[in-house]
Design an enzyme around this catalytic site. Structure first.
Site, PDB file in Angstrom:
ATOM      1  N   TYR A   1     -11.555  -1.088 -17.435  1.00  0.00           N
ATOM      2  CA  TYR A   1     -11.114  -0.939 -16.041  1.00  0.00           C
ATOM      3  C   TYR A   1     -10.194   0.284 -15.915  1.00  0.00           C
ATOM      4  CZ  TYR A   1      -9.558  -2.222 -11.353  1.00  0.00           C
ATOM      5  OH  TYR A   1      -9.292  -2.215 -10.004  1.00  0.00           O
TER       6      TYR A   1
ATOM      7  N   LYS B   1     -15.159   2.903  -9.895  1.00  0.00           N
ATOM      8  CA  LYS B   1     -15.550   3.928 -10.869  1.00  0.00           C
ATOM      9  C   LYS B   1     -16.201   5.168 -10.254  1.00  0.00           C
ATOM     10  CE  LYS B   1     -14.084   1.731 -14.366  1.00  0.00           C
ATOM     11  NZ  LYS B   1     -12.704   2.161 -14.630  1.00  0.00           N
TER      12      LYS B   1
ATOM     13  N   TYR C   1      -8.922  -8.853  -6.211  1.00  0.00           N
ATOM     14  CA  TYR C   1     -10.334  -9.215  -6.009  1.00  0.00           C
ATOM     15  C   TYR C   1     -10.413 -10.732  -5.869  1.00  0.00           C
ATOM     16  CZ  TYR C   1     -11.423  -4.683  -8.297  1.00  0.00           C
ATOM     17  OH  TYR C   1     -11.502  -3.355  -8.653  1.00  0.00           O
TER      18      TYR C   1
END
Ligand code: FAS
Ligand code: PHB
Length: 390
Positions: free
Chosen positions: A383, A295, A199
């Site tokens: 996470y 998610k 990211y």
């Protein structure tokens, strides 16, 4: 037609629920509004929590994932030029992540349902749920004929735009929503991906390097909501993606023609409760999270884990304990993932109304995350995905 459970939607939630119910001897029929080809053409999620990997294996659809999936010890974040940290879930949460695309999972589930001779009715129209508080039924039209399914339960797995959630009277529902002022412009390219999932929080906006297999890469850049894909030829995308990463990563990105390009808007949404009478919602039908925390698909899988357990306990052991607790139990995990995804979206994206203080606070939080073991442990366990409740 008659069945024990009518499942609305043949996305990951609906197909996985059908698979798990079948394994427990619970009869079900799946209704899908699109064609099988359309369902399989969707390019979506790419990262699985270990809990999801275990559920897919237990469901008898793990073989190809085991062979083609890519285990990751962690995911990196880069920011302010050359700063870099790793969310090492293997070290701080004692479990890896698995890169394996949602499209592959859907293909694997379809193959398992075919092998079981499962009836999946595609291209249905005008699906209506009836008598959800007494003896439910579902009507739909197919090839111009109206059909009816009498059932004991309805599983609403028909995504955010389906009919199930809206079959619950608005006075019985509580909705929580946050719409973000940007989207993700994503491409798929038949090029070797970079090794890690990374990211980027850059002054030009968020970006992400991910993958599907050794010859299939998935990349995203944050974009304005009014972005027109026609304004983003491949060359412009590659140039912008590389501009958002430090040169050590940018120089390793292998470019090539895109085989898919799309814009996904970002929203956080939860509808409570996830049950009304004999209707149970699972997956995007009940909640949507920004893809930042990877998610969405994982929540669909945990909802199905809880719902399949509840329904098989009811039919096979006349025990309604898990049916009664389904909504509260599923929502505890949903809200944990929804809050985490919201937090990570705030941390990694540039918002139009941000000022110097906001940007400095983002930078400080990433600096703190990179130096605090306690904070890193907390972020990694979220996470990696919190455990399912027994
Ligand atoms: P789905 O929406 O996948 O499936 C619902 C199914 O129901 C569909 O096949 C639909 O055709 C069908 N349906 C709808 N209405 C119906 C009706 N009336 N009758 C019968 N059938 C009906 N998640 C991540 O973790 N990472 C990502 O990168 C990511 N990227 C995404 C990109 C996009 C563009 C979108 C939309 C979502 C993305 N997601 C991502 C989230 C996504 O993966 C979802 O969480 C996942 O598809 C949820 O699966 P389902 O709940 O099965 O819903
Ligand atoms: C993806 O591979 O599509 C992906 C990975 C991580 C995310 C979102 C999407 O947070």
């Amino acid at each position: 037609m008659k069945t024990q459970v009518a499942i609305i939607g043949a996305g990951p939630a609906g197909l996985l629920l059908s698979q798990r119910l079948d394994l427990e001897g619970v009869d079900n029929i799946v209704l899908e509004s699109q064609s099988r080809e359309h369902v399989l053409s969707r390019i979506r999620a790419g990262v699985l929590e270990w809990g999801s990997v275990e559920v897919l294996r237990e469901s008898g659809v793990g073989d190809r994932m085991n062979a083609e999936g890519h285990l990751h010890d962690g995911t990196d974040i880069v920011w302010s030029g050359t700063n870099r940290l790793t969310l090492n879930t293997r070290v701080y949460a004692d479990r890896p992540m698995m890169a394996y695309g949602q499209t592959n999972i859907t293909e694997d589930l379809y193959a398992a349902r075919d092998a079981a001779g499962q009836p999946i009715v595609h291209e249905v129209e005008e699906v209506v749920l009836h008598d959800l508080e007494s003896t439910p039924s579902v009507t739909f039209s197919k090839n111009g004929r109206v059909e009816r399914i009498d059932c004991e339960f309805v599983a609403g797995c028909d995504g955010f735009h389906g009919v199930s959630r809206s079959s619950i009277p608005p006075t019985q529902r509580r909705e929580f929503e946050k719409v973000y002022p940007f989207g993700w412009l994503g491409i798929l390219s038949e090029t070797p991906p970079i090794d890690e999932i990374v990211y980027a929080n850059s002054e030009r906006g968020f970006a992400l390097c991910s993958q599907r297999n050794p010859m299939l890469s998935r990349y995203y850049v944050q974009c304005a909501l009014d972005t027109n894909l026609d304004d983003w030829p491949d060359d412009r995308f590659w140039e912008e993606l590389k501009a958002r990463f430090p040169s050590e990563i940018a120089d390793s990105i292998i470019t090539g023609p895109s085989i898919e390009k799309s814009i996904a808007p970002l929203r956080s949404y939860v509808s409570e409760p996830m049950r009304w009478g004999r209707l149970f919602l699972a997956g995007d039908a009940a909640h949507i999270v920004p893809p930042t925390g990877a998610k969405g698909l994982n929540l669909a899988i945990s909802d199905v884990f809880y719902l399949a357990r509840a329904l098989s306990r009811f039919f096979n052991h006349h025990d309604d304990r898990y049916l009664e607790s389904y909504s509260d139990m599923a929502l505890r995990r949903v809200w944990g993932a929804a809050r985490f995804s919201w937090w990570l979206t705030l941390l990694l994206h540039r918002f139009p109304d941000q000022g110097p203080f906001d940007l400095r606070a983002q930078e400080q939080e990433l600096d703190y995350l990179s130096t605090s073991e306690a904070y890193m442990r907390s972020v990694c366990e979220q996470y990696a995905g919190l455990p399912f409740e027994s």
